[in-house]
Design a protein around this motif. Structure first.
Motif, PDB file in Angstrom:
ATOM      1  N   ILE A   1       9.909   6.381   9.588  1.00  0.00           N
ATOM      2  CA  ILE A   1       8.919   7.413   9.287  1.00  0.00           C
ATOM      3  C   ILE A   1       7.792   6.768   8.496  1.00  0.00           C
ATOM      4  O   ILE A   1       8.025   6.194   7.434  1.00  0.00           O
ATOM      5  N   VAL A   2       6.578   6.839   9.030  1.00  0.00           N
ATOM      6  CA  VAL A   2       5.389   6.322   8.352  1.00  0.00           C
ATOM      7  C   VAL A   2       4.506   7.534   8.078  1.00  0.00           C
ATOM      8  O   VAL A   2       4.158   8.270   9.003  1.00  0.00           O
ATOM      9  N   THR A   3       4.165   7.763   6.812  1.00  0.00           N
ATOM     10  CA  THR A   3       3.402   8.963   6.461  1.00  0.00           C
ATOM     11  C   THR A   3       2.249   8.650   5.518  1.00  0.00           C
ATOM     12  O   THR A   3       2.278   7.676   4.772  1.00  0.00           O
ATOM     13  N   GLU A   4       1.272   9.507   5.582  1.00  0.00           N
ATOM     14  CA  GLU A   4       0.154   9.472   4.643  1.00  0.00           C
ATOM     15  C   GLU A   4      -0.384  10.897   4.553  1.00  0.00           C
ATOM     16  O   GLU A   4      -0.458  11.606   5.557  1.00  0.00           O
ATOM     17  N   ILE A   5      -0.737  11.306   3.358  1.00  0.00           N
ATOM     18  CA  ILE A   5      -1.297  12.638   3.174  1.00  0.00           C
ATOM     19  C   ILE A   5      -2.436  12.552   2.164  1.00  0.00           C
ATOM     20  O   ILE A   5      -2.392  11.778   1.216  1.00  0.00           O
ATOM     21  N   SER A   6      -3.457  13.324   2.424  1.00  0.00           N
ATOM     22  CA  SER A   6      -4.516  13.490   1.430  1.00  0.00           C
ATOM     23  C   SER A   6      -4.979  14.940   1.505  1.00  0.00           C
ATOM     24  O   SER A   6      -4.987  15.550   2.567  1.00  0.00           O
ATOM     25  N   SER A   7      -5.287  15.486   0.366  1.00  0.00           N
ATOM     26  CA  SER A   7      -5.798  16.853   0.285  1.00  0.00           C
ATOM     27  C   SER A   7      -6.412  17.023  -1.096  1.00  0.00           C
ATOM     28  O   SER A   7      -6.378  16.109  -1.917  1.00  0.00           O
ATOM     29  N   ASN A   8      -6.956  18.198  -1.332  1.00  0.00           N
ATOM     30  CA  ASN A   8      -7.492  18.447  -2.670  1.00  0.00           C
ATOM     31  C   ASN A   8      -6.415  19.005  -3.601  1.00  0.00           C
ATOM     32  O   ASN A   8      -6.704  19.446  -4.698  1.00  0.00           O
ATOM     33  N   LYS A   9      -5.172  18.958  -3.152  1.00  0.00           N
ATOM     34  CA  LYS A   9      -4.042  19.306  -4.020  1.00  0.00           C
ATOM     35  C   LYS A   9      -3.767  18.128  -4.949  1.00  0.00           C
ATOM     36  O   LYS A   9      -4.230  17.015  -4.710  1.00  0.00           O
ATOM     37  N   ILE A  10      -2.951  18.345  -5.964  1.00  0.00           N
ATOM     38  CA  ILE A  10      -2.626  17.243  -6.860  1.00  0.00           C
ATOM     39  C   ILE A  10      -1.656  16.285  -6.169  1.00  0.00           C
ATOM     40  O   ILE A  10      -0.951  16.658  -5.229  1.00  0.00           O
TER      41      ILE A  10
END
Length: 181
Positions: A10-19
């Protein structure tokens, strides 16, 4: 018992304006659901197990639609691969890419251009194939397609891929490499 389904990547990346903590918790929850559901029934085939786990993750993401709104500026990138014997199954979401390096030729097997009309928060397709001895699979999020193909070949042959990618400023956030010998 889990060995009957092979390896799961599993390769993941996340970005958002959440902390960052909220983003990390979402990735952890997604990864846990994938892993637990994949290995839940070891009497099925790897393809069936992967389909079932992706269905569960799609359900999880659908249940979080209120939290995962466009206003959160969410960018979720996930690549999942299962490998049993020499059979590889790959599923992707978001700006993630999978490459096959065979006989010194780098080929895209899953990229963003294949899925422009897909729901950005849903897994929809699984790509499958048989690997040969000395094949290398690169699973990455974000811009691995901008990496120089000749440099990848050279560094794979010299077994210096990790050192190369850690120094390269090419935007790769997350990477897994699978090699068959």
């Amino acid at each position: 018992n889990e060995a009957s389904l092979g390896s799961l990547f599993i390769v993941t990346e996340i970005s958002s304006n959440k902390i960052k903590k909220e983003n990390a918790e979402l990735i952890s929850e997604i990864s846990t659901v994938i892993k637990n559901e994949y290995y839940q029934n070891t009497l099925v085939t790897p393809m069936s197990a992967l389909k079932f786990s992706l269905k569960r993750v799609n359900g999880l993401l659908n249940s979080k639609r209120n939290w995962l709104t466009p206003s959160s500026a969410l960018k979720l990138k996930i690549l999942i691969a299962s490998l049993k014997d020499r059979t590889l199954h790959v599923a992707r979401m978001g700006d993630s890419t999978a490459f096959l390096l065979r006989d010194n030729i780098l080929q895209s097997i899953a990229s963003a251009s294949n899925a422009q009309n897909q729901n950005p928060l849903s897994f929809e397709n699984i790509i499958s194939g048989e690997l040969l001895a000395n094949d290398h699979i690169l699973l990455a999020t974000n811009q691995i397609y901008k990496v120089d193909e000749k440099e990848i070949l050279k560094n794979l042959q010299e077994k210096k891929m990790v050192a190369y990618l850690s120094k390269a400023n090419n935007g790769i956030k997350s990477l897994a490499m699978i090699s068959l010998y």
